[in-house]
Design a protein around this motif. Structure first.
Motif, mmCIF file in Angstrom:
data_model
loop_
_atom_site.group_PDB
_atom_site.id
_atom_site.type_symbol
_atom_site.label_atom_id
_atom_site.label_comp_id
_atom_site.label_asym_id
_atom_site.label_seq_id
_atom_site.Cartn_x
_atom_site.Cartn_y
_atom_site.Cartn_z
ATOM 1 N N ALA A 378 30.368 30.417 44.787
ATOM 2 C CA ALA A 378 29.166 31.943 45.911
ATOM 3 C C ALA A 378 29.865 32.859 45.570
ATOM 4 O O ALA A 378 29.200 34.451 45.836
ATOM 5 N N GLY A 379 31.063 32.936 44.031
ATOM 6 C CA GLY A 379 31.149 34.512 44.039
ATOM 7 C C GLY A 379 31.174 34.677 42.810
ATOM 8 O O GLY A 379 31.401 36.515 42.288
ATOM 9 N N GLU A 380 30.285 34.720 42.130
ATOM 10 C CA GLU A 380 30.060 34.359 41.150
ATOM 11 C C GLU A 380 29.076 35.816 40.522
ATOM 12 O O GLU A 380 28.090 36.175 41.609
ATOM 13 N N GLY A 381 29.489 37.047 39.953
ATOM 14 C CA GLY A 381 28.784 37.550 39.567
ATOM 15 C C GLY A 381 29.367 39.160 40.319
ATOM 16 O O GLY A 381 28.451 40.041 40.442
ATOM 17 N N LEU A 382 29.806 39.209 41.484
ATOM 18 C CA LEU A 382 29.681 40.437 42.180
ATOM 19 C C LEU A 382 30.775 41.274 42.081
ATOM 20 O O LEU A 382 32.368 40.275 41.147
ATOM 21 N N GLN A 383 31.301 41.918 42.405
ATOM 22 C CA GLN A 383 32.355 42.836 42.259
ATOM 23 C C GLN A 383 33.421 42.559 43.488
ATOM 24 O O GLN A 383 32.838 42.989 44.418
ATOM 25 N N LEU A 384 34.737 42.609 43.494
ATOM 26 C CA LEU A 384 35.374 42.101 44.357
ATOM 27 C C LEU A 384 36.777 43.120 44.792
ATOM 28 O O LEU A 384 36.512 44.368 43.757
ATOM 29 N N SER A 385 36.191 43.659 45.898
ATOM 30 C CA SER A 385 37.084 44.703 46.557
ATOM 31 C C SER A 385 38.991 43.979 46.521
ATOM 32 O O SER A 385 39.357 42.783 45.397
ATOM 33 N N THR A 386 39.525 44.916 46.821
ATOM 34 C CA THR A 386 40.837 45.211 46.227
ATOM 35 C C THR A 386 41.716 44.114 46.150
ATOM 36 O O THR A 386 42.606 43.027 45.690
ATOM 37 N N GLY A 387 41.684 44.329 48.602
ATOM 38 C CA GLY A 387 42.125 42.269 48.889
ATOM 39 C C GLY A 387 42.000 41.459 48.485
ATOM 40 O O GLY A 387 42.819 40.415 47.940
ATOM 41 N N VAL A 388 40.839 41.431 48.582
ATOM 42 C CA VAL A 388 39.708 39.653 47.628
ATOM 43 C C VAL A 388 39.928 39.372 46.611
ATOM 44 O O VAL A 388 40.363 38.307 46.223
ATOM 45 N N LYS A 389 40.239 39.929 45.902
ATOM 46 C CA LYS A 389 40.977 39.845 44.125
ATOM 47 C C LYS A 389 42.390 39.825 44.449
ATOM 48 O O LYS A 389 42.300 38.362 43.777
ATOM 49 N N SER A 390 43.056 40.262 44.876
ATOM 50 C CA SER A 390 44.062 39.601 44.893
ATOM 51 C C SER A 390 44.817 38.598 45.724
ATOM 52 O O SER A 390 45.590 37.375 45.138
ATOM 53 N N ALA A 391 44.134 38.165 46.612
ATOM 54 C CA ALA A 391 44.047 36.809 47.425
ATOM 55 C C ALA A 391 43.196 35.840 46.538
ATOM 56 O O ALA A 391 43.931 34.504 46.433
ATOM 57 N N SER A 392 42.517 36.470 45.620
ATOM 58 C CA SER A 392 41.418 35.052 44.519
ATOM 59 C C SER A 392 42.166 34.963 43.991
ATOM 60 O O SER A 392 42.838 33.915 43.558
ATOM 61 N N ASP A 393 43.807 35.843 42.898
ATOM 62 C CA ASP A 393 43.476 35.632 42.132
ATOM 63 C C ASP A 393 45.497 34.950 42.677
ATOM 64 O O ASP A 393 46.099 34.213 42.098
ATOM 65 N N ALA A 394 45.832 35.524 43.397
ATOM 66 C CA ALA A 394 46.963 34.060 44.652
ATOM 67 C C ALA A 394 46.673 33.328 44.164
ATOM 68 O O ALA A 394 47.087 32.250 43.778
ATOM 69 N N TYR A 395 45.785 32.914 44.939
ATOM 70 C CA TYR A 395 45.458 31.250 44.838
ATOM 71 C C TYR A 395 45.231 30.451 43.711
ATOM 72 O O TYR A 395 45.038 29.440 43.428
ATOM 73 N N ALA A 396 44.416 31.683 42.733
ATOM 74 C CA ALA A 396 44.251 30.865 41.665
ATOM 75 C C ALA A 396 45.818 30.169 40.504
ATOM 76 O O ALA A 396 45.648 29.921 40.336
ATOM 77 N N ALA A 397 46.186 31.125 40.825
ATOM 78 C CA ALA A 397 48.091 31.338 40.140
ATOM 79 C C ALA A 397 48.755 30.158 40.887
ATOM 80 O O ALA A 397 49.742 29.509 40.349
#
Length: 457
Positions: A378-397
Motif C-alpha cells: 500500500a505504501g509503494e511509491g509514497l513520499q513518507l513523512s518523517t514520523g512514518v519513515k521513522s516508524a517504518s524503519d524501526a519496524y524493518a530493523a
C-alpha cells in the motif's frame, strides 16, 4: 479515561438496563449467519457505517473508502456515522439486536472483542479471505494482507476482526528539538536516564509525559520493557492467564524502572491531561518525549509546528543481558473493523471491507493520514513523512524481534483494572509491588470465572 460505565461480561450485550430482557436474550440466542458466498450486496439499499473518530479522523471513510464502494454499487446508500465513544453509542444497538453493518471498533472506549466473540456477535469473515480482492480477481483477499492480521483477528478459529493499520509503538520526539540541543536517542537505559537528567537540568522542557487520563499509553512501554528483559514468553503468559504471570521478575523490574522514571522526570500535571493535551504540549516544546503509536503524527497535524519532524525510538536495552536485542518493538494490527453477525446488510459490510482492503484504497489512506496500512504494497511509491519513515524503519530493523499481546482485547475487565493501576503507579500512589499484586488479582478472578470465555495463543 472516559466516564462511560463498563458493564460486566455477564451484562455486556445482554442489555439488562438497555432493552427488555426477553428481547435481549432472544437476540443473543439467534444463530450467527454465515457470510454469503456471493460478493454482491443483492437488494440491500442501505449500508450503515460507524467510524471511530480518533487519530485518523473519519474523512478517510467518506473521501476514499465510500466513493470506491459506491463506484461498484451506486444504488446502495451509505449512512456514514462517527464517534469517539464506540461502546456508549453502539453497545445498546447490539443489545437490541439491530447493530450497524460496519464498525471501526477502536480507541480507548472500544467494545469488548472477547465478549462480542463469546456472544456470537461477530460475523465470521473467513469466507471473505477467499473472495477475489477488490482490484485484482486473480488475487484472493487473504493474499493481500499482512499475515499478522489473520492471527490477531481470529477468535475461536474464526477470522472476525480486520486490523487495518500496523500500529508501531515507541517513544516519540522532535528531530528538531534533539538536533538543536545535541541530544541523541538513547540505546541503553543508563543513556535514557542520563538524557532525562540533562533535559531536566536544562530547564526548557520536561523530559517525559504520557496520556495521564489514558494510562494504557504508559502500560504499553512497561510491558514492552518487560518483554525486552524476559523475552516474548512474558507477554504470552499474560495472554494465557498463566498463574503469577503479572508477578514475573521482568515485569516487576520494568514496572519499577518506569515508576522511578516517572517520579523524577514526569511533566507536571500529566495525570490530569488526555492524549491530545500531552501531545500538544510536546508540539509546544514543553516536553521532550512521550510513548505513542504510529498514528501520532496524523493526530497532531493541526498543532504541529513546521519543522518539528516527528520520529520515534524503541525501548532502550535495560539490563545488559536482555533476552531481546536493541530494536525489538511492539507492533500489531489495529484500527479494528468488524461486521456484526446480526447486521441488516452483512454482505454489504463484507464488500465494504473488501473495498477498504484494496491496494488503491489502502494506498490513498496511507497518503491521507500518514500511516502504514496492513495491506501489502500500500505504501509503494509514497513520499513518507518523517514520523512514518521513522516508524517504518524501526519496524524493518526489528525483523523477527517484534512483540504483541492480546489480553487487553480478550478481557476488557482486566484491561480496565491494569489501566487504572498504571495511572496510580505513574502518579506515585501505588508501589510496584502493589501494582503487580493488584493486576494479578484481577487476572486470577477472570481465570476463575467460568462465565468468561478463555482464549489461548
Amino acid at each position: 479515561m472516559s466516564s462511560t460505565p463498563r458493564l460486566s461480561r455477564r451484562q455486556l450485550l445482554r442489555g439488562a438496563a438497555l432493552v427488555p430482557v426477553a428481547g435481549a436474550l432472544a437476540a443473543c440466542a439467534t444463530p450467527a449467519p454465515k457470510t454469503p458466498a456471493s460478493s454482491a450486496p443483492g437488494a440491500a439499499k442501505q449500508l450503515e457505517v460507524w467510524i471511530f473518530d480518533g487519530g485518523f479522523g473519519h474523512k478517510y471513510a467518506t473521501d476514499i473508502h465510500q466513493p470506491l464502494f459506491k463506484a461498484k454499487y451506486p444504488d446502495v446508500a451509505i449512512k456514514h456515522n462517527f464517534t469517539k465513544e464506540v461502546t456508549k453509542v453502539l453497545q445498546p444497538r447490539f443489545a437490541g439486536g439491530n447493530p450497524p453493518d460496519v464498525i471501526d471498533n477502536s480507541g480507548a472506549n472500544a467494545m469488548d472483542f472477547g465478549a462480542l466473540a463469546q456472544d456470537g456477535q461477530l460475523l465470521d469473515l473467513t469466507p471473505m479471505l477467499d473472495m477475489e480482492s477488490w482490484d485484482d480477481p486473480a488475487i484472493k483477499v487473504r493474499d493481500t494482507l499482512d499475515p499478522a492480521v489473520l492471527e490477531i483477528g481470529t477468535y475461536d478459529g474464526k477470522f472476525s476482526v480486520v486490523g487495518y493499520v500496523n500500529y508501531i509503538y515507541g517513544l516519540w520526539y522532535s528531530q528538531k528539538v534533539f538536533k538543536d540541543n545535541g541530544w541523541t536517542p538513547p540505546k541503553t537505559w543508563e543513556e535514557f536516564i542520563q538524557l532525562c537528567e540533562k533535559i531536566k537540568k536544562a530547564g526548557k522542557m520536561a523530559p517525559f509525559t504520557y496520556a495521564g487520563k489514558h494510562p494504557m499509553y504508559a502500560l504499553e512501554p512497561i510491558l514492552t520493557t518487560a518483554a525486552k528483559i524476559g523475552g516474548k514468553e512474558i507477554l504470552v503468559n499474560l495472554d494465557n492467564l498463566e498463574d503469577g504471570a503479572w508477578k514475573a521478575g521482568p515485569i516487576k523490574e520494568a514496572v519499577t524502572r518506569w515508576a522511578e522514571l516517572s517520579a523524577q522526570y514526569l511533566m507536571q500535571g500529566t495525570a490530569g491531561l488526555d492524549h491530545v493535551q500531552t501531545q500538544t504540549a510536546q508540539n509546544k516544546y514543553q516536553v521532550a518525549m512521550l510513548p505513542s503509536g504510529s498514528w501520532l503524527e496524523n493526530e497532531q497535524k493541526t498543532t504541529t509546528p513546521p519543522g518539528f519532524d516527528y520520529a520515534m525510538f524503541t525501548i532502550p536495552d535495560v539490563t545488559g543481558s536482555d533476552k531481546l536485542p536493541y530494536g525489538a518493538l511492539h507492533t500489531q494490527p489495529g484500527e479494528n473493523f468488524i461486521v456484526p453477525a446480526k447486521a441488516a446488510n452483512s454482505q454489504g459490510g463484507v464488500d465494504y471491507l473488501r473495498a477498504m482492503l484494496s491496494k488503491k484504497a489502502a494506498g490513498e489512506f496511507s497518503r491521507l493520514v500518514s500511516t502504514v496500512p496492513t495491506v501489502k504494497g500500500a505504501g509503494e511509491g509514497l513520499q513518507l513523512s518523517t514520523g512514518v519513515k521513522s516508524a517504518s524503519d524501526a519496524y524493518a530493523a526489528a525483523g523477527e524481534n517484534t512483540l504483541y499481546y492480546r489480553w487487553d482485547k480478550w478481557y476488557l475487565q482486566l484491561k480496565d483494572e491494569a489501566t487504572a493501576a498504571t495511572g496510580e503507579l505513574m502518579s506515585g500512589r501505588l508501589t510496584p509491588e502493589k501494582f503487580v499484586e493488584r493486576v494479578q488479582k484481577k487476572a486470577d478472578e477472570i481465570k476463575a470465572d467460568s462465565s468468561i470465555k478463555k482464549y489461548q495463543r
